[in-house]
Scaffold this motif. Sequence first.
Motif, PDB file in Angstrom:
ATOM      1  N   ALA A  12       0.830  -1.208   0.000  1.00 46.80           N
ATOM      2  CA  ALA A  12       0.000   0.000   0.000  1.00 46.80           C
ATOM      3  C   ALA A  12       0.864   1.256   0.000  1.00 46.80           C
ATOM      4  CB  ALA A  12      -0.930  -0.008   1.216  1.00 46.80           C
ATOM      5  N   ALA A  13       1.928   1.273   0.801  1.00 48.52           N
ATOM      6  CA  ALA A  13       2.816   2.435   0.827  1.00 48.52           C
ATOM      7  C   ALA A  13       3.486   2.643  -0.529  1.00 48.52           C
ATOM      8  CB  ALA A  13       3.868   2.252   1.916  1.00 48.52           C
ATOM      9  N   ALA A  14       3.910   1.546  -1.156  1.00 50.61           N
ATOM     10  CA  ALA A  14       4.519   1.664  -2.488  1.00 50.61           C
ATOM     11  C   ALA A  14       3.520   2.192  -3.504  1.00 50.61           C
ATOM     12  CB  ALA A  14       5.065   0.306  -2.923  1.00 50.61           C
ATOM     13  N   ALA A  15       2.262   1.709  -3.434  1.00 51.49           N
ATOM     14  CA  ALA A  15       1.240   2.171  -4.373  1.00 51.49           C
ATOM     15  C   ALA A  15       0.945   3.661  -4.185  1.00 51.49           C
ATOM     16  CB  ALA A  15      -0.035   1.349  -4.188  1.00 51.49           C
ATOM     17  N   VAL A  16       0.855   4.095  -2.930  1.00 56.52           N
ATOM     18  CA  VAL A  16       0.604   5.517  -2.657  1.00 56.52           C
ATOM     19  C   VAL A  16       1.762   6.365  -3.161  1.00 56.52           C
ATOM     20  CG1 VAL A  16       0.363   7.212  -0.813  1.00 56.52           C
ATOM     21  CG2 VAL A  16      -0.921   5.090  -0.710  1.00 56.52           C
ATOM     22  N   THR A  17       2.985   5.911  -2.945  1.00 56.32           N
ATOM     23  CA  THR A  17       4.158   6.666  -3.383  1.00 56.32           C
ATOM     24  C   THR A  17       4.195   6.793  -4.905  1.00 56.32           C
ATOM     25  OG1 THR A  17       5.392   5.902  -1.452  1.00 56.32           O
ATOM     26  CG2 THR A  17       6.660   6.775  -3.298  1.00 56.32           C
ATOM     27  N   VAL A  18       3.955   5.670  -5.589  1.00 58.38           N
ATOM     28  CA  VAL A  18       3.976   5.701  -7.058  1.00 58.38           C
ATOM     29  C   VAL A  18       2.864   6.599  -7.600  1.00 58.38           C
ATOM     30  CG1 VAL A  18       3.639   4.294  -9.117  1.00 58.38           C
ATOM     31  CG2 VAL A  18       5.078   3.455  -7.269  1.00 58.38           C
ATOM     32  N   ALA A  19       1.655   6.466  -7.029  1.00 60.48           N
ATOM     33  CA  ALA A  19       0.547   7.301  -7.498  1.00 60.48           C
ATOM     34  C   ALA A  19       0.832   8.781  -7.262  1.00 60.48           C
ATOM     35  CB  ALA A  19      -0.739   6.881  -6.783  1.00 60.48           C
ATOM     36  N   ALA A  20       1.413   9.116  -6.097  1.00 63.59           N
ATOM     37  CA  ALA A  20       1.709  10.519  -5.807  1.00 63.59           C
ATOM     38  C   ALA A  20       2.773  11.073  -6.748  1.00 63.59           C
ATOM     39  CB  ALA A  20       2.158  10.651  -4.348  1.00 63.59           C
ATOM     40  N   VAL A  21       3.829  10.287  -6.999  1.00 58.65           N
ATOM     41  CA  VAL A  21       4.892  10.757  -7.891  1.00 58.65           C
ATOM     42  C   VAL A  21       4.366  10.953  -9.308  1.00 58.65           C
ATOM     43  CG1 VAL A  21       7.075  10.087  -8.964  1.00 58.65           C
ATOM     44  CG2 VAL A  21       6.750   9.765  -6.504  1.00 58.65           C
ATOM     45  N   ILE A  22       3.590   9.991  -9.798  1.00 61.24           N
ATOM     46  CA  ILE A  22       3.035  10.114 -11.158  1.00 61.24           C
ATOM     47  C   ILE A  22       2.090  11.303 -11.236  1.00 61.24           C
ATOM     48  CG2 ILE A  22       1.535   9.006 -12.846  1.00 61.24           C
ATOM     49  CD1 ILE A  22       2.730   6.354 -12.033  1.00 61.24           C
ATOM     50  N   GLY A  23       1.259  11.483 -10.202  1.00 63.85           N
ATOM     51  CA  GLY A  23       0.332  12.611 -10.206  1.00 63.85           C
ATOM     52  C   GLY A  23       1.047  13.955 -10.244  1.00 63.85           C
ATOM     53  N   VAL A  24       2.109  14.094  -9.436  1.00 62.63           N
ATOM     54  CA  VAL A  24       2.868  15.356  -9.412  1.00 62.63           C
ATOM     55  C   VAL A  24       3.531  15.609 -10.772  1.00 62.63           C
ATOM     56  CG1 VAL A  24       4.855  16.508  -8.385  1.00 62.63           C
ATOM     57  CG2 VAL A  24       3.214  15.326  -6.924  1.00 62.63           C
ATOM     58  N   LEU A  25       4.123  14.562 -11.355  1.00 64.36           N
ATOM     59  CA  LEU A  25       4.771  14.727 -12.656  1.00 64.36           C
ATOM     60  C   LEU A  25       3.780  15.134 -13.730  1.00 64.36           C
ATOM     61  CD1 LEU A  25       7.271  11.722 -12.681  1.00 64.36           C
ATOM     62  CD2 LEU A  25       7.799  14.155 -12.406  1.00 64.36           C
ATOM     63  N   VAL A  26       2.622  14.441 -13.765  1.00 65.22           N
ATOM     64  CA  VAL A  26       1.602  14.782 -14.770  1.00 65.22           C
ATOM     65  C   VAL A  26       1.095  16.199 -14.562  1.00 65.22           C
ATOM     66  CG1 VAL A  26      -0.723  14.216 -15.599  1.00 65.22           C
ATOM     67  CG2 VAL A  26       0.923  12.388 -15.156  1.00 65.22           C
ATOM     68  N   ALA A 135      -6.957  -0.763  -5.237  1.00 65.70           N
ATOM     69  CA  ALA A 135      -6.873  -2.070  -5.899  1.00 65.70           C
ATOM     70  C   ALA A 135      -5.556  -2.769  -5.582  1.00 65.70           C
ATOM     71  CB  ALA A 135      -7.040  -1.889  -7.407  1.00 65.70           C
ATOM     72  N   VAL A 136      -4.459  -2.024  -5.667  1.00 63.95           N
ATOM     73  CA  VAL A 136      -3.157  -2.626  -5.383  1.00 63.95           C
ATOM     74  C   VAL A 136      -3.046  -3.010  -3.911  1.00 63.95           C
ATOM     75  CG1 VAL A 136      -0.684  -2.180  -5.348  1.00 63.95           C
ATOM     76  CG2 VAL A 136      -2.038  -1.435  -7.290  1.00 63.95           C
ATOM     77  N   SER A 137      -3.613  -2.196  -3.020  1.00 58.53           N
ATOM     78  CA  SER A 137      -3.570  -2.516  -1.599  1.00 58.53           C
ATOM     79  C   SER A 137      -4.346  -3.790  -1.293  1.00 58.53           C
ATOM     80  CB  SER A 137      -4.128  -1.355  -0.772  1.00 58.53           C
ATOM     81  OG  SER A 137      -3.354  -0.185  -0.969  1.00 58.53           O
ATOM     82  N   LEU A 138      -5.520  -3.940  -1.929  1.00 50.43           N
ATOM     83  CA  LEU A 138      -6.287  -5.171  -1.726  1.00 50.43           C
ATOM     84  C   LEU A 138      -5.516  -6.384  -2.234  1.00 50.43           C
ATOM     85  CD1 LEU A 138      -9.902  -4.018  -2.671  1.00 50.43           C
ATOM     86  CD2 LEU A 138      -8.996  -4.514  -0.399  1.00 50.43           C
ATOM     87  N   ALA A 139      -4.892  -6.218  -3.407  1.00 54.17           N
ATOM     88  CA  ALA A 139      -4.071  -7.316  -3.926  1.00 54.17           C
ATOM     89  C   ALA A 139      -2.905  -7.618  -2.984  1.00 54.17           C
ATOM     90  CB  ALA A 139      -3.553  -6.965  -5.325  1.00 54.17           C
ATOM     91  N   GLY A 140      -2.275  -6.553  -2.465  1.00 51.08           N
ATOM     92  CA  GLY A 140      -1.192  -6.757  -1.504  1.00 51.08           C
ATOM     93  C   GLY A 140      -1.673  -7.402  -0.218  1.00 51.08           C
TER      94      GLY A 140
END
Length: 408
Positions: A12-26, A135-140
Amino acid sequence: MNVGMKVALAVAAAAVTVAAVIGVLVHRITAADQLATARSDLDRQLLSAAYDYTAGRTSPATVDPPHLPAPVADAVRGGVRVTYLRGGAHPVLWAATRVSDRNVLALSRSYAPEARSLARLDRALVTAGAAATLAVSLAGLLLGVRVGRRATAAARTAESIAHGDLDARVRPDGRDEIARLGTSVNAMADALGARLEAERRVTADIAHELRTPVAGMSAAVGLLPPGPASDLVTRSVGKLRGLVEDVLEVARMDAQVAVVEPEQRQVGAMARRAVAELEKAEVRVVRDTVVTTDPRRVERVLANLASNGLRHGAPPVVLEVDGPVVRVRDQGPGFPPDLFAVLRTSGPQRFRTTAPGTGTGLGLTIAVGQARLLGAELTFRNHPEGGAEAVLRLPPGRPGSATGPTDR
């Protein structure tokens, strides 16, 4: 926190980090593209307005507008054509150039449409990021729960093996590290079982081989003339004979060939016979009763417990009979912490004593084994008032008559 929860939180932490980084870049790339496009368009309009101003035609640009931002005015008077975005609740994009030594031609428009578009993009990014993170957190979480269950199953199997269940095995699933761990636990159990079986066979063989010469020695001792040397040899042969009998008893219990011969006997009578030959051991009957059990094995258990208390504790050793329950307590310092921890978890271990040279460690082992054969319960504790205490709970038979407290 178990392994499964740690894996789920890490995913979950990895998913949040990736989503935040992608969001900031976009967000930054889109904002930069929007501003560059808006500046380019407004700059072209400014050039067209400057051409119209020079030709004397009407244009949307304004000469020296009163609300021209100071940074724009300073830059233009320095001979630079600029575009400038003024932020705030109502953002405005400016474009200005110098048309004479004193005059500035400026053009402005609202930047609110781009700001609203960027806000909609941010909301879409947050929504998509939250959905992806969920979704990724549930899978994790599912992965972590599966990993945790497999690790827990392997740990429980290892604990069962440590407590003596050598038939317990892990069912390896997959080819990952946990499956390898399960295979290693199974291999360890196989090796441990083979080693223990070899030790039991050696112990039984040695005891059987020693039984005949010890019996011969016992017979030969009777032919010696009386004297101190004869008494010393007699005591030594007696101790050796007792040790051989103990080892044989353990071997019979290991081989599961011991036979229980139940009879109806009074608990108090069995306790008195068990300590009849022990000095500084007494029996106190709070309440007597009749139980159906193997009296020879019960007396062996009580005798071993009393002897152990006299050897490792301090006299007197008291056997308190309360119905089918017999409590054996000495007056010593109690069980040492390391031995008490072993007694509570895996039970007594043969050839392990409180101190080297104080015994073989077979007394408690035989007592526990005999109690198991009888279907009785044998527990150990340090008495709150001092001393080590063993509690034997026999399966009840028919009720016996209550008696008052008596001492031996």
